[in-house]
Design a protein around this motif. Structure first.
Motif, PDB file in Angstrom:
ATOM      1  N   THR A  86      29.111  55.042  54.406  1.00  0.00           N
ATOM      2  CA  THR A  86      29.969  55.514  54.198  1.00  0.00           C
ATOM      3  C   THR A  86      31.094  54.437  54.826  1.00  0.00           C
ATOM      4  O   THR A  86      31.052  53.778  55.643  1.00  0.00           O
TER       5      THR A  86
ATOM      6  N   ARG B 101      39.289  55.076  54.177  1.00  0.00           N
ATOM      7  CA  ARG B 101      40.535  54.522  53.277  1.00  0.00           C
ATOM      8  C   ARG B 101      41.345  55.086  53.892  1.00  0.00           C
ATOM      9  O   ARG B 101      40.909  56.581  53.543  1.00  0.00           O
TER      10      ARG B 101
ATOM     11  N   LEU C 291      43.826  55.131  42.789  1.00  0.00           N
ATOM     12  CA  LEU C 291      43.001  54.558  42.920  1.00  0.00           C
ATOM     13  C   LEU C 291      41.731  53.485  41.781  1.00  0.00           C
ATOM     14  O   LEU C 291      42.098  53.645  41.512  1.00  0.00           O
TER      15      LEU C 291
ATOM     16  N   GLU D  30      36.044  52.626  40.479  1.00  0.00           N
ATOM     17  CA  GLU D  30      34.769  52.962  41.127  1.00  0.00           C
ATOM     18  C   GLU D  30      34.707  53.878  42.260  1.00  0.00           C
ATOM     19  O   GLU D  30      34.005  54.491  42.542  1.00  0.00           O
ATOM     20  N   GLU D  31      36.574  53.935  43.138  1.00  0.00           N
ATOM     21  CA  GLU D  31      36.526  54.658  43.815  1.00  0.00           C
ATOM     22  C   GLU D  31      36.627  55.749  43.492  1.00  0.00           C
ATOM     23  O   GLU D  31      36.189  56.679  43.958  1.00  0.00           O
TER      24      GLU D  31
ATOM     25  N   ALA E  29      33.861  57.640  42.543  1.00  0.00           N
ATOM     26  CA  ALA E  29      32.708  58.730  43.818  1.00  0.00           C
ATOM     27  C   ALA E  29      33.333  59.544  44.190  1.00  0.00           C
ATOM     28  O   ALA E  29      32.738  59.903  45.331  1.00  0.00           O
TER      29      ALA E  29
ATOM     30  N   LEU F 146      33.632  57.130  50.983  1.00  0.00           N
ATOM     31  CA  LEU F 146      33.564  56.881  50.368  1.00  0.00           C
ATOM     32  C   LEU F 146      31.900  56.991  50.240  1.00  0.00           C
ATOM     33  O   LEU F 146      31.715  57.054  51.773  1.00  0.00           O
TER      34      LEU F 146
ATOM     35  N   LEU G  98      28.926  54.942  49.769  1.00  0.00           N
ATOM     36  CA  LEU G  98      28.739  53.539  49.127  1.00  0.00           C
ATOM     37  C   LEU G  98      27.679  53.611  48.550  1.00  0.00           C
ATOM     38  O   LEU G  98      27.263  52.272  47.343  1.00  0.00           O
TER      39      LEU G  98
ATOM     40  N   THR H 142      30.715  47.517  54.110  1.00  0.00           N
ATOM     41  CA  THR H 142      31.638  48.149  54.653  1.00  0.00           C
ATOM     42  C   THR H 142      32.672  47.501  55.145  1.00  0.00           C
ATOM     43  O   THR H 142      33.909  47.349  56.003  1.00  0.00           O
TER      44      THR H 142
END
Length: 407
Positions: free
Chosen positions: A57, A60, A272, A275-276, A279, A334, A336, A375
């Motif tokens: 994870t 952000r 955002l 892709e973010e 999620a 997030l 990942l 990350t």
């Protein structure tokens, strides 16, 4: 004398030379095994980490704008001159509270006319109902009388036929009784038709008059609403953020009068990359940072489709008392990837290949891996079974080197 001196010097040099020749090879032979033994025992001291299976994870932060969760541009529902504005900008109002009033003179005059029209329609209906009752009574009486006469004539005609069959009366008398019966029957049919015709006419007239009463009731209801619409009210509790009219101005129905904001619930809008945004499902918990404090927020909306800036707009409901229109920061987490977790510095690349060094039987073994998520400081990879991984990686380490693990 001089000859003896040279002789002694020559003998001394010869002895030294013999000693050097005898000692040189033996020293080389004794040092060679020592050097070989040092080459065999050479190892690189390394530290290792044990990869654990888990979810990678990252947290952000992005900018957000606070706005009321519910806001409305309230418009005038009637046309007229503004008499007074009762609430100042920035004031809190309750649901249904009057914010401004329009001149009600025309609406009140229309209301009185509608009340009179309804009363007149009701009077007309009642008069028609009384008239109908009066006009139908004689016709009903005539029908009843005709039916009674028909009953008598029918009985006499039936008795006459029996007497004629017995020879008690003549043919001419039976013919007269039959004619009387037919005449009574025609009179009854005529009376019945007259009554039915009058009833149909009365029913149609009454239906029309009832419709007029209903229309007058609808007009009265509209007139009452028009009077009520001269008071422009707040549709819900909130703050009058802005007014668009002043006393003495004329407004039309539908023209905006004031802006009402429900500040009891705020929304944080932020954008955002797709892709973010994908999620972060609806209902995800994020944190809003404002004024050095953190407030909980719940993701409630997502446009799902990127805008012209190729970003997706998201909205989160915020708990706590915050000023609408302010700027804040949204902190979100997030997920990942799922895999073996390692420090990013444990990875090495060669061309398109990514690998790590694992320690196996005292050797550094180059092991290829596939990066699932990164990350910047930690990575999730696949291709490892759990052996210790060298980290940090010495620059001189190569595949197959002997290593010594130190703490």
């Amino acid at each position: 004398m001089l000859g003896q001196t040279f002789l002694r010097g020559g003998l001394a040099l010869g002895l030294v030379g013999l000693l050097l020749v005898g000692c040189g090879p033996r020293r080389a032979q004794s040092e060679a095994p020592q050097a070989a033994e040092g080459a065999v025992s050479r190892s690189i001291k390394v530290r290792v980490v044990t990869p654990e299976t888990g979810t990678l994870t990252t947290t952000r932060t992005t900018g957000a704008t606070l706005s009321p969760a519910r806001e409305s541009q309230v418009g005038a529902t009637a046309s007229g001159k503004v008499l007074e504005v009762l609430v100042r900008e920035g004031s809190r109002v309750a649901a249904g509270q009057v914010v401004l009033r329009l001149d009600p003179v025309n609406a009140q005059s229309a209301l009185r006319n509608a009340e009179l029209a309804l009363e007149q329609a009701r009077v007309n209906l009642e008069r028609a109902q009384r008239s109908t009752s009066g006009s139908l009574a004689p016709l009903q009486s005539s029908l009843e009388s005709a039916l009674a006469n028909l009953q008598v004539a029918e009985r006499r005609y039936r008795e006459g036929k029996q007497l004629f069959a017995a020879g008690a009366i003549a043919q001419v008398e039976l013919t007269g009784l039959e004619a009387a019966y037919n005449q009574a029957k025609a009179a009854a049919d005529n009376a019945r038709e007259n009554l039915a015709r009058a009833q149909r006419a009365s029913s149609e007239d009454l239906a029309l008059l009832r419709l007029q009463v209903q229309q007058a009731q609808n007009q009265l209801a509209q007139a009452r609403r028009a009077v009520a619409d001269t008071e422009v009210k707040a549709p819900f509790a909130g703050v009058v953020a802005e007014t668009f009219v002043n006393p003495g101005e004329f407004v039309s129905a539908g023209q905006r009068a004031f802006r009402l904001a429900d500040t009891s619930r705020l929304e944080a809008s932020f954008r955002l990359p797709p892709e973010e945004a994908a999620a972060l499902p609806l209902g995800s918990q994020v944190n809003l940072i404002f004024g050095g404090q953190t407030y909980p927020a719940t993701l409630s909306k997502s446009s799902k489709v990127p805008g012209t800036d190729r970003l997706v707009e998201l909205v989160a409901e915020v708990g706590g008392s915050l000023p609408p229109g302010a700027s804040a920061q949204v902190r979100y987490t997030l997920r990942l990837a799922q895999g073996r977790l390692l420090p990013a510095g444990a990875l090495r690349t060669e061309g398109r290949n990514t690998f790590v060094f694992v320690v196996q039987d005292g050797k550094a073994v180059r092991t290829p891996v596939r990066v699932l998520g990164d990350t910047g400081t930690r990575v999730a990879v696949e291709g490892l079974s759990g052996q210790p991984v060298v980290f940090p990686v010495p620059s001189s380490l190569s595949d197959g080197d002997t290593v010594e693990v130190v703490q």
